[in-house]
Scaffold this motif. Structure first.
Motif, PDB file in Angstrom:
ATOM      1  N   CYS A 113      15.052  -6.150  53.309  1.00  0.00           N
ATOM      2  CA  CYS A 113      14.457  -6.225  51.972  1.00  0.00           C
ATOM      3  C   CYS A 113      14.554  -4.881  51.248  1.00  0.00           C
ATOM      4  O   CYS A 113      14.653  -3.825  51.882  1.00  0.00           O
ATOM      5  CB  CYS A 113      13.004  -6.673  52.065  1.00  0.00           C
ATOM      6  N   LYS A 114      14.509  -4.958  49.922  1.00  0.00           N
ATOM      7  CA  LYS A 114      14.636  -3.762  49.103  1.00  0.00           C
ATOM      8  C   LYS A 114      13.649  -3.814  47.944  1.00  0.00           C
ATOM      9  O   LYS A 114      13.288  -4.896  47.478  1.00  0.00           O
ATOM     10  CB  LYS A 114      16.070  -3.629  48.579  1.00  0.00           C
ATOM     11  N   TRP A 115      13.252  -2.655  47.469  1.00  0.00           N
ATOM     12  CA  TRP A 115      12.239  -2.563  46.414  1.00  0.00           C
ATOM     13  C   TRP A 115      12.646  -3.300  45.147  1.00  0.00           C
ATOM     14  O   TRP A 115      11.811  -3.831  44.416  1.00  0.00           O
ATOM     15  CB  TRP A 115      11.958  -1.097  46.080  1.00  0.00           C
ATOM     16  N   ASN A 116      13.943  -3.353  44.877  1.00  0.00           N
ATOM     17  CA  ASN A 116      14.448  -3.899  43.607  1.00  0.00           C
ATOM     18  C   ASN A 116      14.871  -5.356  43.697  1.00  0.00           C
ATOM     19  O   ASN A 116      15.261  -5.949  42.690  1.00  0.00           O
ATOM     20  CB  ASN A 116      15.655  -3.085  43.136  1.00  0.00           C
ATOM     21  N   VAL A 117      14.826  -5.961  44.885  1.00  0.00           N
ATOM     22  CA  VAL A 117      15.378  -7.300  45.104  1.00  0.00           C
ATOM     23  C   VAL A 117      14.256  -8.318  45.280  1.00  0.00           C
ATOM     24  O   VAL A 117      13.360  -8.145  46.113  1.00  0.00           O
ATOM     25  CB  VAL A 117      16.317  -7.323  46.326  1.00  0.00           C
ATOM     26  N   PHE A 118      14.334  -9.389  44.496  1.00  0.00           N
ATOM     27  CA  PHE A 118      13.413 -10.513  44.584  1.00  0.00           C
ATOM     28  C   PHE A 118      14.247 -11.777  44.787  1.00  0.00           C
ATOM     29  O   PHE A 118      15.436 -11.800  44.477  1.00  0.00           O
ATOM     30  CB  PHE A 118      12.570 -10.631  43.306  1.00  0.00           C
ATOM     31  N   ARG A 119      13.623 -12.819  45.318  1.00  0.00           N
ATOM     32  CA  ARG A 119      14.392 -14.043  45.579  1.00  0.00           C
ATOM     33  C   ARG A 119      13.635 -15.267  45.067  1.00  0.00           C
ATOM     34  O   ARG A 119      12.444 -15.415  45.299  1.00  0.00           O
ATOM     35  CB  ARG A 119      14.680 -14.198  47.062  1.00  0.00           C
TER      36      ARG A 119
END
Length: 420
Positions: free
Chosen positions: A150-156
């Motif tokens: 996971c990354k701070w800028n990535v949403f799903r």
């Protein structure tokens, strides 16, 4: 190839013959919805508009286009009109990464959506994190995207594979039996979905009789089906998607396997059911969104809006994925009054979607801690033909909230690392 420009109003002449029913389409790459006004906000989108996932990808793009048209009609984002720039990943990781870099570095997009293919989505996430671009994964399901990677800028927006398995495993076990045989696409999505299903099966007390790994784009499933039949399972679990699902189910019925073994799976899609002959529309599945929801606010309008641009056909979950992904940017930016990626990522944590975007009965929000949308699972059974509407090919028996299907954040392996 020079950019082709399209206005926010849908132009049917821009739609090229698709890969399946329900308005799937291929387009020259790249292409834009052009908005009026200076310094527009730009949303980049990378999806496999050619190949095995062309139908769902095309529908995601159509949903995003509708969102852009609607947001521009209401003043855009922070008073600026919005452009949608779309590139074809061609179902190839290297191509997807190259197209994402082009959108960010040359076309200067503010936001990114994509990809249907989990492996490509994960690779693009590396690029968007490096470039500090807010990124919504519309249709790539593998757990690691909002899990260990996971990354701070990535949403799903779409479910994780663990959520899919958790929504339907107990139903399949209780109705169909405890011995399962799998046909699994041989890449990230298939592997994590198989792991989730087998973990659930073990907890339920069942056994796995085998797992057939199939390359993307498989047209002949006969060898895999022969092995499955000889294993004598109670249930044949199909984890393939797109045109692979269509080919596999057709051959299951041609071989008469459905008369000997229960056939079912986790994720099913309207694109696939619509492309199948009636006799091959079988089994218990989960849909990630379904168009027939009597009395749920906003759904009828969304269905009518998509029908207008989709040759009269109803929306699929993929239309909703694209629509929700694009609309999320407008909602959070207009609320936070900024386009700064770090500030918007913070604002999206526990951000709840309004009725006219969530389009389902349960609370839908981006969970703080892993940035996964807590969206529902529509669990039920495929129908050979619609009763009241020819496109009503799935009987929804239960709508399960994402909070019930998703593992706890502490179990996902996600630890968000924010930029200094």
């Amino acid at each position: 190839m020079p950019l082709q420009i399209f206005h926010p109003k849908f132009d049917r002449r821009t739609l090229i013959k698709g890969a399946a029913a329900l308005g799937a389409f291929q387009m020259a790459s790249p292409f834009i919805i052009q908005a009026r006004g200076e310094t527009p906000i730009r949303i980049g989108m990378v999806d496999p508009l050619t190949g095995v996932y062309a139908a769902p990808a095309g529908n995601e793009v159509m949903g995003a286009k509708l969102a852009v048209e609607q947001m521009n009609a209401k003043g855009g984002i922070l008073g600026r009109q919005v452009e949608l720039l779309v590139e074809d990943s061609a179902n190839d990781v290297g191509t997807g990464v190259q197209k994402a870099r082009k959108l960010i570095e040359r076309d200067q997009v503010n936001f990114m959506i994509g990809d249907v293919n989990s492996g490509i989505a994960a690779a693009i996430a590396q690029v968007t994190a490096e470039k500090k671009i807010l990124h919504i994964v519309s249709g790539g399901h593998t757990d690691s995207i909002t899990g260990k990677d996971c990354k701070w800028n990535v949403f799903r927006v779409c479910n994780t594979t663990r959520m899919e398995a958790n929504s339907v495993s107990s139903v399949l076990f209780s109705k169909y039996g405890k011995k399962w045989h799998f046909i699994t696409p041989d890449y990230a999505f298939g592997h994590t979905l198989y792991d989730a299903c087998t973990d659930d099966l073990k907890k339920l007390g069942g056994t796995v009789t085998g797992n057939e790994l199939t390359p993307l784009g498989t047209t002949d499933f006969s060898a895999y089906l022969i092995k499955a039949r000889s294993a004598n399972p109670d249930v044949l679990i199909l984890l393939v998607q797109g045109s692979d699902m269509i080919n596999c189910l057709k051959q299951v019925v041609q071989f008469g396997l459905d008369k000997q073994i229960h056939v079912a799976g986790t994720q099913q899609e309207l694109e696939s059911l619509a492309a199948l002959p009636p006799e091959a529309r079988i089994g218990i599945w989960m849909f990630e969104w379904y168009w027939k929801q009597p009395g749920v606010p906003g759904v009828d309008k969304f269905v009518a809006d998509i029908r207008k641009v989709n040759n009269g056909n109803v929306p699929t979950a993929r239309h909703w994925f694209g629509y929700t992904s694009a609309m999320t940017f407008a909602l959070v930016a207009n609320q936070a009054k900024t386009t700064d990626a770090i500030k918007l990522a913070g604002a999206l944590e526990n951000f709840e979607l309004p009725d006219d975007v969530k389009l389902q009965p349960n609370k839908v929000y981006y969970r703080k801690g892993d940035h996964q949308l807590m969206t529902s699972a529509f669990v039920g059974e495929a129908q050979s033909k619609g009763k009241d509407d020819p496109e009503d090919l799935f009987r929804v028996d239960e709508v399960v909230p994402g909070d019930k299907t998703a593992p706890a954040v502490s179990e996902t392996g996600c630890t968000i690392q924010w930029p200094a």
